[in-house]
Structures are given as structure tokens and as C-alpha cells.
Motif scaffolding. Structure first.
Motif, PDB file in Angstrom:
ATOM      1  N   SER A   5       3.228 -12.605 -17.423  1.00 33.27           N
ATOM      2  CA  SER A   5       2.144 -11.914 -16.735  1.00 33.27           C
ATOM      3  C   SER A   5       2.242 -11.979 -15.210  1.00 33.27           C
ATOM      4  CB  SER A   5       0.790 -12.469 -17.181  1.00 33.27           C
ATOM      5  OG  SER A   5       0.694 -13.837 -16.829  1.00 33.27           O
ATOM      6  N   ASN A   6       3.047 -12.881 -14.677  1.00 32.16           N
ATOM      7  CA  ASN A   6       3.136 -12.995 -13.214  1.00 32.16           C
ATOM      8  C   ASN A   6       4.571 -13.055 -12.685  1.00 32.16           C
ATOM      9  OD1 ASN A   6       3.847 -15.600 -13.895  1.00 32.16           O
ATOM     10  ND2 ASN A   6       2.463 -16.593 -12.498  1.00 32.16           N
ATOM     11  N   LEU A   7       5.458 -12.252 -13.235  1.00 33.40           N
ATOM     12  CA  LEU A   7       6.837 -12.206 -12.751  1.00 33.40           C
ATOM     13  C   LEU A   7       6.911 -11.447 -11.436  1.00 33.40           C
ATOM     14  CD1 LEU A   7       8.781 -11.326 -16.013  1.00 33.40           C
ATOM     15  CD2 LEU A   7       8.649 -13.539 -14.891  1.00 33.40           C
ATOM     16  N   PRO A   8       7.653 -11.966 -10.460  1.00 36.19           N
ATOM     17  CA  PRO A   8       7.832 -11.227  -9.211  1.00 36.19           C
ATOM     18  C   PRO A   8       8.751 -10.033  -9.446  1.00 36.19           C
ATOM     19  CG  PRO A   8       9.114 -13.238  -9.169  1.00 36.19           C
ATOM     20  CD  PRO A   8       8.311 -13.270 -10.430  1.00 36.19           C
ATOM     21  N   SER A   9       8.637  -9.039  -8.601  1.00 37.13           N
ATOM     22  CA  SER A   9       9.498  -7.864  -8.748  1.00 37.13           C
ATOM     23  C   SER A   9      10.029  -7.438  -7.382  1.00 37.13           C
ATOM     24  CB  SER A   9       8.741  -6.719  -9.400  1.00 37.13           C
ATOM     25  OG  SER A   9       7.681  -6.316  -8.579  1.00 37.13           O
ATOM     26  N   LYS A  10      11.082  -6.629  -7.411  1.00 36.41           N
ATOM     27  CA  LYS A  10      11.707  -6.077  -6.210  1.00 36.41           C
ATOM     28  C   LYS A  10      12.053  -4.627  -6.491  1.00 36.41           C
ATOM     29  CE  LYS A  10      13.952 -10.220  -4.439  1.00 36.41           C
ATOM     30  NZ  LYS A  10      15.212 -10.782  -3.976  1.00 36.41           N
ATOM     31  N   ILE A  11      12.452  -3.908  -5.452  1.00 35.41           N
ATOM     32  CA  ILE A  11      12.903  -2.530  -5.573  1.00 35.41           C
ATOM     33  C   ILE A  11      14.424  -2.512  -5.399  1.00 35.41           C
ATOM     34  CG2 ILE A  11      12.757  -0.188  -4.622  1.00 35.41           C
ATOM     35  CD1 ILE A  11      10.138  -1.118  -5.853  1.00 35.41           C
ATOM     36  N   CYS A  12      15.113  -1.893  -6.338  1.00 37.03           N
ATOM     37  CA  CYS A  12      16.572  -1.806  -6.285  1.00 37.03           C
ATOM     38  C   CYS A  12      16.986  -0.958  -5.088  1.00 37.03           C
ATOM     39  CB  CYS A  12      17.089  -1.184  -7.580  1.00 37.03           C
ATOM     40  SG  CYS A  12      18.873  -0.962  -7.610  1.00 37.03           S
ATOM     41  N   LYS A  13      17.977  -1.407  -4.341  1.00 33.56           N
ATOM     42  CA  LYS A  13      18.434  -0.687  -3.154  1.00 33.56           C
ATOM     43  C   LYS A  13      19.158   0.611  -3.495  1.00 33.56           C
ATOM     44  CE  LYS A  13      18.819  -4.103   0.408  1.00 33.56           C
ATOM     45  NZ  LYS A  13      19.667  -4.570   1.496  1.00 33.56           N
ATOM     46  N   THR A  14      19.687   0.740  -4.702  1.00 31.91           N
ATOM     47  CA  THR A  14      20.425   1.934  -5.080  1.00 31.91           C
ATOM     48  C   THR A  14      19.534   2.982  -5.743  1.00 31.91           C
ATOM     49  OG1 THR A  14      22.425   0.631  -5.394  1.00 31.91           O
ATOM     50  CG2 THR A  14      22.388   2.801  -6.404  1.00 31.91           C
ATOM     51  N   CYS A  15      18.845   2.580  -6.818  1.00 30.17           N
ATOM     52  CA  CYS A  15      18.077   3.558  -7.594  1.00 30.17           C
ATOM     53  C   CYS A  15      16.600   3.613  -7.212  1.00 30.17           C
ATOM     54  CB  CYS A  15      18.210   3.267  -9.087  1.00 30.17           C
ATOM     55  SG  CYS A  15      17.468   1.706  -9.624  1.00 30.17           S
ATOM     56  N   GLN A  16      16.157   2.717  -6.351  1.00 29.39           N
ATOM     57  CA  GLN A  16      14.775   2.680  -5.868  1.00 29.39           C
ATOM     58  C   GLN A  16      13.750   2.431  -6.980  1.00 29.39           C
ATOM     59  OE1 GLN A  16      14.097   2.746  -2.492  1.00 29.39           O
ATOM     60  NE2 GLN A  16      16.316   2.582  -2.467  1.00 29.39           N
ATOM     61  N   ARG A  17      14.181   1.843  -8.086  1.00 32.71           N
ATOM     62  CA  ARG A  17      13.272   1.505  -9.179  1.00 32.71           C
ATOM     63  C   ARG A  17      12.904   0.040  -9.102  1.00 32.71           C
ATOM     64  NH1 ARG A  17      16.077   4.487 -14.339  1.00 32.71           N
ATOM     65  NH2 ARG A  17      15.680   6.599 -13.632  1.00 32.71           N
ATOM     66  N   PRO A  18      11.698  -0.299  -9.541  1.00 32.54           N
ATOM     67  CA  PRO A  18      11.307  -1.706  -9.550  1.00 32.54           C
ATOM     68  C   PRO A  18      12.018  -2.461 -10.684  1.00 32.54           C
ATOM     69  CG  PRO A  18       9.539  -0.366 -10.422  1.00 32.54           C
ATOM     70  CD  PRO A  18      10.608   0.577  -9.955  1.00 32.54           C
ATOM     71  N   PHE A  19      12.347  -3.708 -10.435  1.00 29.02           N
ATOM     72  CA  PHE A  19      12.884  -4.572 -11.479  1.00 29.02           C
ATOM     73  C   PHE A  19      12.264  -5.953 -11.313  1.00 29.02           C
ATOM     74  CE2 PHE A  19      15.789  -4.963  -7.928  1.00 29.02           C
ATOM     75  CZ  PHE A  19      16.172  -6.290  -7.899  1.00 29.02           C
ATOM     76  N   GLU A  20      12.136  -6.673 -12.424  1.00 22.65           N
ATOM     77  CA  GLU A  20      11.457  -7.954 -12.425  1.00 22.65           C
ATOM     78  C   GLU A  20      12.440  -9.116 -12.483  1.00 22.65           C
ATOM     79  OE1 GLU A  20       8.618  -7.789 -15.592  1.00 22.65           O
ATOM     80  OE2 GLU A  20       7.225  -6.630 -14.377  1.00 22.65           O
ATOM     81  N   TRP A  21      11.934 -10.253 -12.105  1.00 22.33           N
ATOM     82  CA  TRP A  21      12.671 -11.503 -12.117  1.00 22.33           C
ATOM     83  C   TRP A  21      13.230 -11.788 -13.491  1.00 22.33           C
ATOM     84  CZ3 TRP A  21      12.059 -16.139 -14.732  1.00 22.33           C
ATOM     85  CH2 TRP A  21      12.642 -17.261 -14.171  1.00 22.33           C
ATOM     86  N   ARG A  22      14.439 -12.314 -13.532  1.00 23.75           N
ATOM     87  CA  ARG A  22      15.063 -12.735 -14.788  1.00 23.75           C
ATOM     88  C   ARG A  22      15.500 -14.177 -14.669  1.00 23.75           C
ATOM     89  NH1 ARG A  22      19.218  -7.789 -16.002  1.00 23.75           N
ATOM     90  NH2 ARG A  22      17.674  -6.128 -16.010  1.00 23.75           N
ATOM     91  N   LYS A  23      15.529 -14.862 -15.771  1.00 19.62           N
ATOM     92  CA  LYS A  23      15.908 -16.273 -15.806  1.00 19.62           C
ATOM     93  C   LYS A  23      17.292 -16.487 -15.168  1.00 19.62           C
ATOM     94  CE  LYS A  23      15.703 -20.569 -17.281  1.00 19.62           C
ATOM     95  NZ  LYS A  23      14.857 -21.542 -16.639  1.00 19.62           N
ATOM     96  N   LYS A  24      18.226 -15.559 -15.404  1.00 22.37           N
ATOM     97  CA  LYS A  24      19.580 -15.734 -14.854  1.00 22.37           C
ATOM     98  C   LYS A  24      19.611 -15.644 -13.333  1.00 22.37           C
ATOM     99  CE  LYS A  24      21.142 -10.973 -15.447  1.00 22.37           C
ATOM    100  NZ  LYS A  24      22.166 -10.136 -16.099  1.00 22.37           N
ATOM    101  N   TRP A  25      18.551 -15.085 -12.718  1.00 22.83           N
ATOM    102  CA  TRP A  25      18.468 -14.977 -11.264  1.00 22.83           C
ATOM    103  C   TRP A  25      17.636 -16.100 -10.658  1.00 22.83           C
ATOM    104  CZ3 TRP A  25      16.878  -9.231 -11.918  1.00 22.83           C
ATOM    105  CH2 TRP A  25      18.002  -8.459 -12.111  1.00 22.83           C
ATOM    106  N   GLU A  26      17.287 -17.091 -11.440  1.00 26.43           N
ATOM    107  CA  GLU A  26      16.389 -18.154 -10.993  1.00 26.43           C
ATOM    108  C   GLU A  26      16.886 -18.850  -9.724  1.00 26.43           C
ATOM    109  OE1 GLU A  26      14.053 -21.857 -13.057  1.00 26.43           O
ATOM    110  OE2 GLU A  26      16.002 -21.305 -13.853  1.00 26.43           O
TER     111      GLU A  26
END
Length: 56
Positions: free
Chosen positions: A9-30
């Protein structure tokens, strides 16, 4: 140093620099979330380059 705990319910997100779509935090990016800029390997491979931009 205290690690941040995320729930679905509280995952941070960012905007992809290439496709400009939002994506959320993943465990592998911890460990390197601050450096993550692209949502996928595909977008990383298609980095936008000012030389490759087409102007209409």
C-alpha cells in the motif's frame, strides 16, 4: 542505520526516463533504489539520445 520497510500500500514510485511511465519499487532494487532510472532492461537499452530524436 534503519532500513525502510515497504508494504504494497505504500511503495514508492518513479517515472521511467525512456517511456515516461510510472513504476514502483521492487525488492531487487532495495539496495540501489536511488540510482534506478528505468523500469526495465528494454527501456535501459532504448535510452533516449538527443541525436536520435526526430522533430516533426
Amino acid at each position: 542505520m534503519e532500513k525502510k520497510r515497504y508494504t504494497k500500500s505504500n511503495l514508492p514510485s518513479k517515472i521511467c526516463k525512456t517511456c515516461q511511465r510510472p513504476f514502483e519499487w521492487r525488492k531487487k532494487w532495495e539496495k540501489n533504489w536511488e540510482q534506478v532510472q528505468y523500469c526495465s532492461q528494454r527501456c535501459r537499452g532504448k535510452k533516449t539520445n538527443p541525436k536520435n530524436l526526430e522533430y516533426s
